[in-house]
Design a protein around this motif. Structure first.
Motif, mmCIF file in Angstrom:
data_model
loop_
_atom_site.group_PDB
_atom_site.id
_atom_site.type_symbol
_atom_site.label_atom_id
_atom_site.label_comp_id
_atom_site.label_asym_id
_atom_site.label_seq_id
_atom_site.Cartn_x
_atom_site.Cartn_y
_atom_site.Cartn_z
ATOM 1 N N GLY A 239 0.793 -1.226 0.000
ATOM 2 C CA GLY A 239 0.000 0.000 0.000
ATOM 3 C C GLY A 239 0.822 1.271 0.000
ATOM 4 O O GLY A 239 0.279 2.363 -0.179
ATOM 5 N N VAL A 240 2.162 1.144 0.163
ATOM 6 C CA VAL A 240 3.007 2.329 0.114
ATOM 7 C C VAL A 240 2.950 2.982 -1.267
ATOM 8 O O VAL A 240 3.159 4.197 -1.401
ATOM 9 C CB VAL A 240 4.464 1.977 0.502
ATOM 10 C CG1 VAL A 240 5.157 1.172 -0.595
ATOM 11 C CG2 VAL A 240 5.248 3.232 0.838
ATOM 12 N N ILE A 241 2.652 2.187 -2.292
ATOM 13 C CA ILE A 241 2.523 2.758 -3.642
ATOM 14 C C ILE A 241 1.406 3.800 -3.661
ATOM 15 O O ILE A 241 1.584 4.927 -4.137
ATOM 16 C CB ILE A 241 2.238 1.648 -4.678
ATOM 17 C CG1 ILE A 241 3.488 0.793 -4.918
ATOM 18 C CG2 ILE A 241 1.757 2.244 -5.991
ATOM 19 C CD1 ILE A 241 4.528 1.440 -5.774
ATOM 20 N N PHE A 242 0.212 3.423 -3.138
ATOM 21 C CA PHE A 242 -0.869 4.404 -3.127
ATOM 22 C C PHE A 242 -0.548 5.555 -2.192
ATOM 23 O O PHE A 242 -0.776 6.723 -2.510
ATOM 24 C CB PHE A 242 -2.194 3.757 -2.705
ATOM 25 C CG PHE A 242 -3.331 4.753 -2.698
ATOM 26 C CD1 PHE A 242 -4.007 5.049 -3.857
ATOM 27 C CD2 PHE A 242 -3.688 5.426 -1.535
ATOM 28 C CE1 PHE A 242 -5.019 6.004 -3.880
ATOM 29 C CE2 PHE A 242 -4.695 6.376 -1.533
ATOM 30 C CZ PHE A 242 -5.369 6.668 -2.716
ATOM 31 N N HIS A 243 -0.019 5.248 -1.014
ATOM 32 C CA HIS A 243 0.307 6.279 -0.026
ATOM 33 C C HIS A 243 1.190 7.363 -0.630
ATOM 34 O O HIS A 243 0.902 8.558 -0.524
ATOM 35 C CB HIS A 243 1.004 5.628 1.175
ATOM 36 C CG HIS A 243 1.575 6.591 2.159
ATOM 37 N ND1 HIS A 243 0.947 6.903 3.346
ATOM 38 C CD2 HIS A 243 2.721 7.321 2.155
ATOM 39 C CE1 HIS A 243 1.666 7.769 4.013
ATOM 40 N NE2 HIS A 243 2.766 8.038 3.309
ATOM 41 N N GLU A 244 2.281 6.951 -1.261
ATOM 42 C CA GLU A 244 3.241 7.919 -1.786
ATOM 43 C C GLU A 244 2.812 8.496 -3.129
ATOM 44 O O GLU A 244 2.837 9.715 -3.323
ATOM 45 C CB GLU A 244 4.612 7.249 -1.922
ATOM 46 C CG GLU A 244 5.255 6.865 -0.602
ATOM 47 C CD GLU A 244 5.761 8.063 0.187
ATOM 48 O OE1 GLU A 244 5.625 9.208 -0.297
ATOM 49 O OE2 GLU A 244 6.283 7.853 1.287
ATOM 50 N N ALA A 245 2.429 7.640 -4.059
ATOM 51 C CA ALA A 245 2.172 8.106 -5.420
ATOM 52 C C ALA A 245 0.864 8.868 -5.546
ATOM 53 O O ALA A 245 0.718 9.717 -6.430
ATOM 54 C CB ALA A 245 2.177 6.924 -6.385
ATOM 55 N N CYS A 246 -0.109 8.563 -4.668
ATOM 56 C CA CYS A 246 -1.423 9.213 -4.770
ATOM 57 C C CYS A 246 -1.824 9.932 -3.489
ATOM 58 O O CYS A 246 -2.388 11.031 -3.524
ATOM 59 C CB CYS A 246 -2.492 8.185 -5.116
ATOM 60 S SG CYS A 246 -2.185 7.302 -6.655
ATOM 61 N N GLY A 247 -1.546 9.313 -2.330
ATOM 62 C CA GLY A 247 -2.015 9.869 -1.065
ATOM 63 C C GLY A 247 -1.544 11.285 -0.807
ATOM 64 O O GLY A 247 -2.330 12.169 -0.443
ATOM 65 N N HIS A 248 -0.244 11.535 -0.988
ATOM 66 C CA HIS A 248 0.281 12.885 -0.747
ATOM 67 C C HIS A 248 -0.348 13.904 -1.693
ATOM 68 O O HIS A 248 -0.497 15.077 -1.343
ATOM 69 C CB HIS A 248 1.800 12.895 -0.878
ATOM 70 C CG HIS A 248 2.503 12.331 0.311
ATOM 71 N ND1 HIS A 248 2.403 12.873 1.570
ATOM 72 C CD2 HIS A 248 3.316 11.249 0.439
ATOM 73 C CE1 HIS A 248 3.129 12.169 2.424
ATOM 74 N NE2 HIS A 248 3.682 11.169 1.769
#
Length: 459
Positions: A239-248
């Motif tokens: 889930g770090v992919i979504f956190h970093e690439a989209c969440g921020h």
């Protein structure tokens, strides 16, 4: 921590030059860590962080001052500095503080500060020696058992006077293995918003074995081939992919100033219809959970993307002014020394309807990213580059040999459109997220997903 009467006088001083909002934030935090290296306890560390800050708004201007002197005189001086920095004017706000009790959805059964260092060392040794003794290829192990007792108080000119106590516990085991002269690192680092009762459900031995397993497997792996291919990304830290690439890019910190790939797109289809993404600060006992945020707003469950449609951003009070939107309980900061801004809590892609075995079998040739690592992202463009800590080649729908040196390269806006299969087994993993308001505990999570096409970097 600080009486309501003193808070009121401090806020009155803060708005004395015409601010239309003022806030007092105070904290008393104790960090404790037991560290092991070379099969023995290397250090037992304690750190105390105590102080306060005063922040004032006037329209779209904001000023913050901080101090370690939390006496009434020290707080009044801090408020005066903030008021003078804001400019000249006349106070026009009537302040009436009322204590607010939001309850605690994270009851602590074993407060870490009441447990002896000897008991903490016992727990850490279980994890440490499980990693060291896992395999002859393990060359080095380091271990840390952390606990944090973070107490905060927030008072503001909207009438809020509230306190919260946040206790967190985390074990970190890292192992280095060598196979045929090649070394690789593995790690496991579970954490919860809990006391030492965390170990009722988390086995320290299993933590150590997992760290060592990763290191041994990857030390014996060949290099990953590069190319554009489908990728299956496993649950948990995937889930770090979504956190970093989209969440921020969904935080008001970026959106309010148009520095986000998703600015101005509320109500639009930005992801595959299979994608629903949520930031939820209300999950009991979860690493990133809060009762209230650092502006005194209750934690919320914020649906960011629903069936591919952008539904919400994560908003703090100040950036909400620029956006014309209310706070979503997303204001966070590392300590009183940092200015609060919008941040994530527990952010995850919700479970879908696809089976893991169907996701894997659907890939003729591609990569299975079992464990993701760190990376970098530009929130304006959404361009990212993430390391794959543990990866395997998929051939004809079967997971085959392990490969190392893999990375995933792309843009957030594209990758969430290319997620075309979403599994059912959502899990979360823990991390520390750095941004303009410092480093804070956050959860990332997802079920297994398939990205239909992404650039895989390799040797």
């Amino acid at each position: 921590m600080i009486s309501r009467a003193i808070c009121q006088r401090v806020l009155e001083k803060a708005v004395s030059t015409g601010a239309d909002y003022a806030e007092l934030f105070a904290e008393h935090t104790v960090d404790h860590a037991v560290n092991m290296v070379d099969s023995k306890v290397n250090s037992v560390d304690d750190a105390l962080i105590a102080g306060a800050s005063v922040r004032v708004f006037k329209g779209l201007r904001s000023v913050m001052a901080s101090t370690v002197d939390t006496s009434e005189a020290g707080l009044l001086r801090c408020a005066e500095q903030a008021a003078q920095a804001l400019g000249e004017g006349k106070a026009e706000i009537s302040i009436c503080l009322q204590e607010r009790l939001f309850g605690d959805i994270h009851p602590i059964r074993i407060v870490p500060s009441t447990v002896s260092n000897a008991r903490k060392v016992e727990l850490l040794k279980e994890g440490y020696f499980a990693a060291r003794d896992y395999n002859d290829a393990v060359r080095q192990v380091t271990g840390t058992l952390l606990d944090v007792d973070h107490q905060i108080l927030i008072a503001n000119t909207e009438g809020t006077y509230a306190q919260d106590r946040q206790i967190r516990t985390r074990m970190v085991i890292q192992a280095v293995a060598e196979v045929n002269g090649e070394t690789q690192t593995g790690s496991c680092r579970p954490g919860r918003r809990m006391g030492l009762e965390m170990f009722d459900t988390i086995d320290p031995k299993a933590v150590g074995e997992e760290a060592a397993r990763q290191a041994v497997v990857m030390a014996g792996a060949g290099y990953c081939p590069a190319g554009i291919m489908p990728v299956a990304i496993d649950n948990g830290f995937g889930g770090v992919i979504f956190h970093e690439a989209c969440g921020h890019s969904l935080e008001a910190t970026a959106v309010a100033y148009g520095r986000s790939q998703f600015a101005g797109k509320l109500g639009q289809q930005i992801a595959n219809p299979k994608v629903t993404a949520i930031d939820d600060g209300t999950i009991p006992g979860a690493w990133g959970s809060i009762n209230i945020d650092d502006e005194g707003t209750p934690a919320q469950r914020n649906v960011l993307i629903e069936n591919g449609i952008l539904k919400s951003y994560m908003v703090d009070k100040f950036n909400g002014r620029r956006m014309g939107m209310p706070s979503t309980g997303s204001a966070r900061r590392q300590s009183y020394q940092y200015t609060t801004t919008s941040r994530m809590t527990n952010t995850y892609i919700a479970p879908g309807t696809d089976r893991n075995e169907d996701i894997i079998s659907s890939i003729e040739y591609g990569l299975y990213a079992k464990q993701m690592g760190g990376g970098s992202v530009n929130p304006v463009t959404g361009q990212f580059n993430f390391a794959v800590n543990e990866g395997y080649i998929i051939r004809k729908g079967k997971i085959c040999e392990p490969v190392r040196g893999a990375s995933l390269v792309g843009t957030g806006s594209q990758v969430i459109q290319d997620i075309d299969m979403v599994g059912m087994d959502m899990q979360m993993d823990q991390g520390m997220c750095g941004s303009s308001s410092g480093s804070i505990p956050t959860n990332v999570g997802q079920p297994m997903i398939r990205v239909s096409s992404i650039t895989v970097g390799g040797r």
